[in-house]
Design an enzyme around this catalytic site. Structure first.
Site, short mmCIF file in Angstrom:
data_model
loop_
_atom_site.label_atom_id
_atom_site.label_comp_id
_atom_site.label_asym_id
_atom_site.label_seq_id
_atom_site.Cartn_x
_atom_site.Cartn_y
_atom_site.Cartn_z
N LYS A 222 0.88 -1.31 0.03
CA LYS A 222 0.13 0.13 0.04
C LYS A 222 0.99 1.39 -0.02
CE LYS A 222 -4.51 0.93 -0.01
NZ LYS A 222 -5.55 0.22 -0.59
P1 NAD Z 1 -13.03 7.87 -3.25
O1 NAD Z 1 -12.17 8.85 -3.25
O2 NAD Z 1 -13.57 7.54 -4.79
O3 NAD Z 1 -14.44 8.04 -2.62
C1 NAD Z 1 -14.17 8.30 -1.22
C2 NAD Z 1 -15.50 8.68 -0.49
O4 NAD Z 1 -15.69 8.82 0.88
C3 NAD Z 1 -16.17 9.75 -1.30
O5 NAD Z 1 -17.29 10.12 -1.46
C4 NAD Z 1 -15.76 11.04 0.11
O6 NAD Z 1 -16.56 12.23 -0.05
C5 NAD Z 1 -16.13 9.98 1.06
N1 NAD Z 1 -15.41 10.29 2.46
C6 NAD Z 1 -14.38 10.75 2.62
N2 NAD Z 1 -14.10 11.20 3.94
C7 NAD Z 1 -15.26 10.82 4.51
C8 NAD Z 1 -15.62 10.85 5.74
N3 NAD Z 1 -15.02 11.21 6.95
N4 NAD Z 1 -16.99 10.50 6.30
C9 NAD Z 1 -17.95 9.96 5.07
N5 NAD Z 1 -17.28 10.03 3.78
C10 NAD Z 1 -16.31 10.35 3.48
O7 NAD Z 1 -12.62 6.29 -2.75
P2 NAD Z 1 -13.09 4.81 -3.11
O8 NAD Z 1 -11.94 4.58 -4.19
O9 NAD Z 1 -14.41 4.61 -3.33
O10 NAD Z 1 -12.54 4.01 -1.73
C11 NAD Z 1 -13.49 4.21 -0.66
C12 NAD Z 1 -13.08 2.77 0.20
O11 NAD Z 1 -13.09 1.70 -0.47
C13 NAD Z 1 -11.63 2.98 0.89
O12 NAD Z 1 -11.79 2.46 2.16
C14 NAD Z 1 -10.66 2.33 0.01
O13 NAD Z 1 -9.62 1.85 0.76
C15 NAD Z 1 -11.70 1.20 -0.12
N6 NAD Z 1 -11.38 0.31 -1.52
C16 NAD Z 1 -11.26 0.89 -3.01
C17 NAD Z 1 -11.15 0.42 -4.13
C18 NAD Z 1 -11.11 0.79 -5.34
O14 NAD Z 1 -10.94 -0.09 -6.48
N7 NAD Z 1 -11.23 2.01 -5.41
C19 NAD Z 1 -10.82 -1.29 -3.86
C20 NAD Z 1 -10.61 -1.81 -2.31
C21 NAD Z 1 -10.90 -0.99 -1.50
#
Ligand code: NAD
Length: 417
Positions: A109
């Site tokens: 990571k």
């Molecule tokens: P992203 O940046 O596209 O979206 C994040 C979202 O969370 C946004 O809507 C943002 O406004 C919101 N957010 C941020 N801070 C917040 C808070 N304090 N309270 C509530 N909402 C809040 O990110 P993503 O890629 O959708 O990732 C989201 C989660 O999924 C993370 O934990 C990430 O590690 C996990 N994840 C993502 C992927 C991927 O392929 N993108 C894969 C595995 C895991």
């Protein structure tokens, strides 16, 4: 950023979850030590010029946790709370996730402590390029392959590929989650949300709850949360509340998901959408629903709110959203928690397909990607559910037992020295 541990950081969460499963498996002390200790941790300063000409220094990290099953693999996150503890914990989760899905990768990571929403595109590009320059010595298609995570996206991955390629020549397989035009895979953008809802469907079926007409509350409406909302809605489910960093919206009758997606595409926030009443991110988590889908930050389901969670299932789309204390409370209260290393593995699975396509320079259509994703997610669910029934352990412990066993076998075969 400080490197002092927060009360329950992702490292602690991942580490305690590992310990519970290792204990249940009777894993030897030596192997526990080997599997818990990260292979390599890199911390770099990342100086860039702001658009106004002033200089600023950010701190970036890359942690390679375990590479016994293949090259290190894991996302890069831009967020003010990024620190070594968080990155270390998330790197370990990647090791277990790739092992659980039986993908030939290890776990890594990375991240930079920064507030991307306060930065221009130019500043983000300079930040990304400088970071990659500084860590490129440990990257490579057979060494370590980054991907998107919170506040990084396909554009960020294109800059990474381009920056790496300046020194090494055309190397699309060094990073996944790229735009289609520069070697990305069909289906990658939607993969984590799609995988989330595939696992939700399997869980619902196994525990006898129809998805058609069921309700879901989703925290986070970025890549993962918005696609999860879309696919849940397409199955006939009602999304009764969603949130982003600015707060949440709640309508017990169900939000109009296609209209909300169109609103967010235009405005980049759920604020200003004309349906539902405002709800805070804290209160959103305790709303009554069938499926609570945390899809934003880690540690949000914790000792402060676990007693008040009213969902029947917690579907962990975010990484490490539930602390071990909350896990226990939820188990005692009969709430079924489907773990992150299974639920959100769709992203890394299609990243694996992207890497394969890049190495072969032979590209699949979307139907093939989604079909292969469906097969892998179904197999992983069946494995986890099988161990859950057979060993009478919760789904998280079952997932960890499978993953740890695979990594431990690879470690043993490679030898200690
Ligand atoms: P992203 O940046 O596209 O979206 C994040 C979202 O969370 C946004 O809507 C943002 O406004 C919101 N957010 C941020 N801070 C917040 C808070 N304090 N309270 C509530 N909402 C809040 O990110 P993503 O890629 O959708 O990732 C989201 C989660 O999924 C993370 O934990 C990430 O590690 C996990 N994840 C993502 C992927 C991927 O392929 N993108 C894969 C595995 C895991």
């Amino acid at each position: 950023m400080s490197e002092t541990p927060r009360p329950t950081n992702d490292y602690q969460i991942a580490s305690e979850q590992f310990d519970i499963a290792a204990e249940a498996m009777g894993l030897k002390q030596e192997m526990r030590m080997l599997l818990k200790t990260p292979f390599r941790e890199m911390r770099v300063d990342v100086p860039i010029r702001r658009d106004d000409g002033s200089g600023v220094i950010f701190i970036g990290y890359r942690v390679q946790h375990n590479g016994s099953r293949g090259p290190y693999k894991g996302g890069i996150r831009y967020h003010p709370e990024v620190d070594l503890h968080e990155v270390r914990g998330l790197a370990a989760l990647m090791t277990w996730k790739t092992a659980l899905l039986d993908i030939p990768f290890g776990g890594a990571k990375g991240g930079i402590a920064c507030a991307p929403w306060e930065m221009s595109q130019g500043e983000l590009e300079r930040l990304t390029r400088k970071f990659i320059q500084r860590i490129s010595i440990i990257l490579g298609p057979n060494r370590d392959i980054p991907a998107p995570d919170m506040y990084t996206n396909a554009q960020t991955m294109a800059w990474i590929m381009d920056q790496y390629g300046r020194k090494h020549g055309y190397t699309p397989a060094v990073v996944t989650g790229k735009p289609l035009e520069v070697g990305g895979s069909q289906g990658r953008e939607a993969a984590t949300g799609r995988g989330t809802i595939l696992v939700l469907e399997h869980a619902a079926r196994s525990f006898g709850l129809p998805v058609d007409g069921a309700t879901a509350v989703i925290q986070g409406f970025g890549n993962v949360g918005s696609f999860a909302a879309r696919f849940f809605h397409e199955l006939g489910g009602k999304v009764t509340a969603v949130s982003d960093v600015s707060g949440g919206l709640h309508d017990p009758a169900g939000l109009d998901v296609p209209a909300l997606l169109a609103h967010v595409a235009r405005n980049r926030t759920i604020q200003g959408f004309g349906q539902g009443r405002a709800v805070s991110n804290d209160d959103l988590l305790t709303l009554p629903c069938d499926f609570l889908i945390p899809a934003a930050l880690g540690g949000v389901i914790n000792r402060r709110n676990a007693e008040r969670i009213q969902a029947r299932f917690v579907i962990e789309a975010a990484n490490a959203p539930t602390t071990p204390t909350a896990d226990q409370v939820l188990a005692d209260r009969g709430v079924i928690v489907v773990p992150d290393i299974l639920v959100n593995a769709g992203g890394v699975t299609v990243s694996y397909f992207e890497w394969v396509q890049n190495l072969q320079q032979f590209y699949w259509d979307e139907e093939q990607v989604n079909r292969e994703l469906g097969k892998r997610m179904a197999r992983a669910w069946e494995n986890v559910h099988g161990v859950h029934l057979e060993k009478k352990v919760n789904l998280r412990e079952a997932a960890y037992v499978i993953a740890i066993d695979r990594v431990a076998r690879a470690e043993s075969l490679r030898g200690f020295e």
